[in-house]
Design a protein around this motif. Structure first.
Motif, short mmCIF file in Angstrom:
data_model
loop_
_atom_site.label_atom_id
_atom_site.label_comp_id
_atom_site.label_asym_id
_atom_site.label_seq_id
_atom_site.Cartn_x
_atom_site.Cartn_y
_atom_site.Cartn_z
N ARG A 62 0.82 -1.21 0.00
CA ARG A 62 0.00 0.00 0.00
C ARG A 62 0.86 1.27 0.00
NH1 ARG A 62 -2.04 3.75 3.16
NH2 ARG A 62 -0.72 3.18 4.91
N LEU A 63 2.07 1.14 0.53
CA LEU A 63 2.89 2.33 0.74
C LEU A 63 3.57 2.86 -0.53
CD1 LEU A 63 4.42 1.29 4.14
CD2 LEU A 63 2.81 3.15 3.75
N TRP A 99 -11.82 13.39 -20.16
CA TRP A 99 -11.89 14.82 -19.89
C TRP A 99 -11.68 15.15 -18.42
CZ3 TRP A 99 -15.33 17.58 -16.81
CH2 TRP A 99 -15.24 18.97 -16.92
N TRP A 100 -12.37 14.43 -17.55
CA TRP A 100 -12.34 14.82 -16.14
C TRP A 100 -10.95 14.65 -15.53
CZ3 TRP A 100 -11.36 12.05 -11.64
CH2 TRP A 100 -11.25 10.68 -11.77
N ILE A 101 -10.18 13.69 -16.06
CA ILE A 101 -8.84 13.48 -15.51
C ILE A 101 -7.94 14.68 -15.81
CG2 ILE A 101 -6.75 12.04 -15.75
CD1 ILE A 101 -8.53 9.62 -15.73
N VAL A 158 -8.12 17.34 -12.99
CA VAL A 158 -7.62 17.12 -11.63
C VAL A 158 -6.10 17.05 -11.64
CG1 VAL A 158 -9.72 15.94 -10.86
CG2 VAL A 158 -7.84 14.59 -11.82
N VAL A 195 -5.20 22.13 -9.62
CA VAL A 195 -5.62 22.74 -8.35
C VAL A 195 -4.90 24.07 -8.18
CG1 VAL A 195 -5.67 22.47 -5.84
CG2 VAL A 195 -6.15 20.50 -7.30
N ARG A 255 -15.27 18.20 -5.68
CA ARG A 255 -15.92 18.44 -6.97
C ARG A 255 -16.69 17.22 -7.45
NH1 ARG A 255 -11.53 20.82 -11.11
NH2 ARG A 255 -9.96 19.65 -9.95
N PHE A 303 -17.80 15.38 -11.27
CA PHE A 303 -17.63 15.37 -12.72
C PHE A 303 -18.63 14.40 -13.34
CE2 PHE A 303 -13.43 16.32 -10.94
CZ PHE A 303 -13.10 17.48 -11.62
N PHE A 309 -11.66 0.93 -12.16
CA PHE A 309 -11.14 1.41 -13.44
C PHE A 309 -10.58 2.82 -13.30
CE2 PHE A 309 -11.60 3.85 -17.32
CZ PHE A 309 -10.91 3.07 -18.23
N TRP A 310 -11.36 3.70 -12.67
CA TRP A 310 -10.91 5.09 -12.55
C TRP A 310 -9.68 5.22 -11.66
CZ3 TRP A 310 -12.05 7.44 -16.51
CH2 TRP A 310 -13.33 7.47 -17.06
N LEU A 313 -6.34 6.77 -13.13
CA LEU A 313 -5.73 7.95 -12.50
C LEU A 313 -4.27 7.68 -12.14
CD1 LEU A 313 -8.19 9.55 -9.92
CD2 LEU A 313 -7.07 10.68 -11.83
N ALA A 327 -2.30 4.06 -1.21
CA ALA A 327 -3.67 3.97 -1.71
C ALA A 327 -4.46 3.10 -0.74
CB ALA A 327 -3.70 3.36 -3.10
N ILE A 372 -5.96 12.44 -3.65
CA ILE A 372 -7.25 12.48 -4.34
C ILE A 372 -8.08 11.29 -3.89
CG2 ILE A 372 -6.29 11.36 -6.44
CD1 ILE A 372 -8.44 12.98 -8.04
N VAL A 390 -11.75 9.40 -4.71
CA VAL A 390 -12.76 9.33 -5.79
C VAL A 390 -13.89 8.38 -5.39
CG1 VAL A 390 -13.12 8.83 -8.24
CG2 VAL A 390 -10.88 9.55 -7.46
N LEU A 425 -18.90 11.37 -10.91
CA LEU A 425 -17.73 11.03 -10.10
C LEU A 425 -17.56 12.14 -9.09
CD1 LEU A 425 -15.29 9.93 -12.91
CD2 LEU A 425 -16.03 8.48 -11.03
N THR A 432 -15.00 13.84 -6.39
CA THR A 432 -13.58 13.82 -6.02
C THR A 432 -13.30 14.81 -4.89
OG1 THR A 432 -12.97 15.56 -7.59
CG2 THR A 432 -12.85 13.29 -8.39
N GLU A 484 -9.81 16.65 -3.61
CA GLU A 484 -8.37 16.83 -3.85
C GLU A 484 -7.78 17.69 -2.74
OE1 GLU A 484 -7.36 17.48 -8.30
OE2 GLU A 484 -9.41 18.20 -7.97
#
Lengths: 246, 156
Positions: free
Chosen positions: A129-130, A232-234, A237, A242, B59, B61, B71-72, B76, B91, B120, B122, B129, B131, B133
């Motif tokens: 996880r790290l 698009w949304w990626i 962010v 930001v 936010r 989206f 998947f997302w 990401l 994570a 982030i 999600v 979606l 999010t 941040e």
């Protein structure tokens, strides 16, 4: 005549002591297998050997039961790439302590921890996880036979020593006493060794070993040329967005 | 059809009584409980800052593809690490106020020559979606990240 009997008994006793195999004691043992690793199918058969040195009554003990729990030793070694090594190590050690484990060794970015066998998978998951896993190897050794053999050796040695001590009470010749005492000393050393080995093995079974080498990310590619994502949304962010759009 | 005004008014009241809770439910505002040390900005959307310039942004989206959370999260991570040079730091799963499971990811990045932390979270909500941040330069990030992680359980 009495001395002859005594000598004969001593010789028989020594012969019995040298036989280090016997019907295994099959009390329930609890080796908690780590959930993520499969254990071999049959391990009890290998340790089922004939008892040569004990009295007939003992030799006719119930046969080994197939339900004997396995004793497994689990080990893992991982390499994990992280952004901040010290922080990752502290986080990992905190999690390990929370699992009832402890630090075994620490050198630079590498740590070796011991965790209860039942939490082996949790410790691995925490290390993964790290950061990004660079490599990992898992090992599961079945030590059931070794463990049982050791128990048998220990049991035999104890019984032989008891018999020799009983003979020692009856011995009246200095020569016999010296010979018996010599054998008692030898058996005592053997018992101590076997006890030590058993203790070590039991510890290895109860606590799994996880070695993690944390490596700092070689070089964070600064402001790598950004290619737009197909989603698009990626593109909306991330640190850059930001900072810019906040 | 009755034309009695009193009957019509009563029917209207009943309709409003039924519709009001539905309308209010639809108006539940996006956001989260403000972590300690942050100030909510009354600009558009839900944004908050700390005195040392840590930024927190909630936010939503559109997700016309209706991708799964897994998947997302994978996409990401791939985009950030391969495309932008971020380093994954950790994570884990995360729950919002309604108990929905989301994915929390943390990265280290260098932006404008400065080492930054970036978090982030999600949630996949069907065609949307959500999010959260959080970013700041490294030492500031470390100062606030625990409070932000804790605050994720209040996201709505």
């Amino acid at each position: 005549m009495h001395a002859l009997c005594l000598t004969l008994a001593l010789v028989l006793s020594l012969l019995a002591a040298s036989c280090q195999v016997a019907e295994p004691r099959l009390e329930s043992v609890d080796a908690t297998p780590a959930p993520g690793l499969a254990a071999p199918d049959d391990v009890t058969g290998a340790s089922r050997t004939k008892h040569l040195g004990d009295a007939p009554a003992e030799a006719e003990a119930p046969p080994a039961q197939s339900g004997t729990a396995r004793r497994m030793v689990y080990r893992a070694a991982l390499g994990v790439e992280v952004a901040r090594v010290e922080e990752a190590i502290e986080s990992f050690l905190t999690a390990v302590r929370g699992m009832g484990g402890h630090l075994g060794a620490r050198a630079d970015g590498a740590v070796t921890v011991r965790v209860p066998a039942a939490r082996f998978d949790d410790a691995l998951a925490e290390a993964r996880r790290l950061g990004r896993v660079l490599h990992q190897s898992l090992q599961a050794n079945d030590v059931t036979k070794t463990y049982l053999d050791l128990e048998i050796r220990l049991d035999n040695a104890r019984k032989s020593r008891e018999r020799l001590l009983a003979l020692l009470q009856k011995a009246d010749k200095v020569e016999d006493i010296l010979r018996i005492e010599e054998q008692v000393r030898r058996l005592t050393t053997e018992i101590e060794q076997a006890e030590g080995e058993l203790k070590y093995l039991a510890d290895q079974v109860a606590m799994s070993t996880v070695q993690v080498e944390f490596k700092a990310v070689a070089a964070l590619v600064p402001e790598r040329r950004r290619v737009a994502s197909r989603f698009w949304w990626i593109n909306q962010v991330g640190v850059e967005r930001v900072r810019r759009d906040f | 059809m009755t034309s009695d005004p009193r009957t019509a008014a009563a029917a209207l009241r009943r309709c409003l009584a039924l519709l009001l809770p539905v309308l209010l439910a639809g108006c539940t505002s996006l956001g989260m409980d403000l972590p300690e040390g942050f100030l909510r900005l009354h600009a558009s959307g839900w944004r908050a800052v700390s005195a040392d310039d840590a930024r927190l942004w909630v936010r939503e989206f559109d997700d016309p593809e209706r991708g799964t959370l897994a998947f997302w999260a994978a996409t990401l991570t791939e985009e950030f690490t391969r495309n932008r040079g971020y380093a994954p730091v950790g994570a884990s799963e995360v729950q919002d106020k309604a108990g929905r499971t989301g994915r929390l990811m943390e990265f280290a990045a260098t932006v404008d020559g400065e080492r930054c932390g970036y978090l982030i979270a999600v949630w996949s909500l069907g065609s949307k979606l959500r999010t959260v941040e959080f970013t700041a330069r490294d030492e500031v990030y470390r100062r606030h990240v625990a409070a932000v992680r804790q605050g994720l359980a209040t996201v709505r």
